[in-house]
Design an enzyme around this catalytic site. Sequence first.
Site, PDB file in Angstrom:
ATOM      1  CG  HIS A  98      -1.950   1.089   1.149  1.00  0.00           C
ATOM      2  ND1 HIS A  98      -1.670   2.382   1.503  1.00  0.00           N
ATOM      3  CD2 HIS A  98      -3.230   1.084   0.722  1.00  0.00           C
ATOM      4  CE1 HIS A  98      -2.753   3.131   1.303  1.00  0.00           C
ATOM      5  NE2 HIS A  98      -3.715   2.357   0.838  1.00  0.00           N
ATOM      6  CD  GLU A 170      -5.604   1.249  -3.041  1.00  0.00           C
ATOM      7  OE1 GLU A 170      -6.781   1.227  -2.712  1.00  0.00           O
ATOM      8  OE2 GLU A 170      -4.667   1.248  -2.227  1.00  0.00           O
TER       9      GLU A 170
HETATM   10  C1  PEP Z   1      -6.843   3.489   0.362  1.00  0.00           C
HETATM   11  O1  PEP Z   1      -6.253   4.101   1.220  1.00  0.00           O
HETATM   12  O2  PEP Z   1      -6.313   2.496  -0.172  1.00  0.00           O
HETATM   13  C2  PEP Z   1      -8.165   3.920  -0.066  1.00  0.00           C
HETATM   14  C3  PEP Z   1      -8.654   3.400  -1.144  1.00  0.00           C
HETATM   15  O3  PEP Z   1      -8.779   4.850   0.737  1.00  0.00           O
HETATM   16  P1  PEP Z   1     -10.064   5.745   0.382  1.00  0.00           P
HETATM   17  O4  PEP Z   1     -11.074   4.859  -0.288  1.00  0.00           O
HETATM   18  O5  PEP Z   1     -10.539   6.242   1.698  1.00  0.00           O
HETATM   19  O6  PEP Z   1      -9.573   6.837  -0.517  1.00  0.00           O
END
Ligand code: PEP
Length: 253
Positions: A98, A170
């Site tokens: 992450h 992400e």
């Molecule tokens: C994350 O931190 O991986 C995430 C997807 O958070 P959020 O959905 O709150 O942006």
Amino acid sequence: MSTLWVGTSWKMNKTLAEGREWASGLRDHLAGAAPEGVQPFVIPSFTATAAVREVLGEDSPVLLGVQNAHWEDAGAWTGEVSVPQAKDAGAQIVEIGHSERREHFGETIETTRLKVSATLHHGLIPLLCIGESAEVKDSGGTSEFILDQAHGALEGLDDQQLSRVVIAYEPIWAIGEQGRPATVEELIEPFAALGEQYTGKVAGLLYGGSVNLDNAADLLGIGHVTGLFVGRTAWQLEGYLELLRIAQTHLAA
Ligand code: PEP
């Protein structure tokens, strides 16, 4: 149509009581079966892993994960948790790489590779997170950057091993309170690049970053996207249940 993965990481949130309440609400709602075609998963803090497993039950349709695990099985690694320990507590997924771990805890492509390998070795599912910063995006280097992260972590896996991996793209600029939700247009190219390499080869290609109840359906419509990895919107059970409904509707359309 491939399985749609819909999951949440709680990050460093929820007490045991809060975790149990969320998990028992989900268990009761699902009553033993996930919506057809949807794979739900939840990734609590380590403190709640065993409790959430207990609440969900051994045969739950909801997969349970941990937010990190060390690549060694045991030893002098104070403060770390190993994949066998995570498995012992009931985990089936290990989240790896992450962006918060890369930024604050020194996770590198090399450590993600070691963790993917350890996770597969113990029969768990690696959930590999990749994503670029705003600077990389602005310089036009997104696809190259995320492919480097993915190739580096998945290097040397055979087809069978790769087929057990889930990738979550992400973008860092889209994550969390400081993030700005990505538009569908911004995600088409990175997913095309990832899809060209990994569609049909991995178990899932997920999107994460400011997913909410208004944009989830559109995000699921992007080519090569086979699921959502969600933070804030899913921390209240009602939000998570609504995301499961959106995924179901998407599959039925
Ligand atoms: C994350 O931190 O991986 C995430 C997807 O958070 P959020 O959905 O709150 O942006």
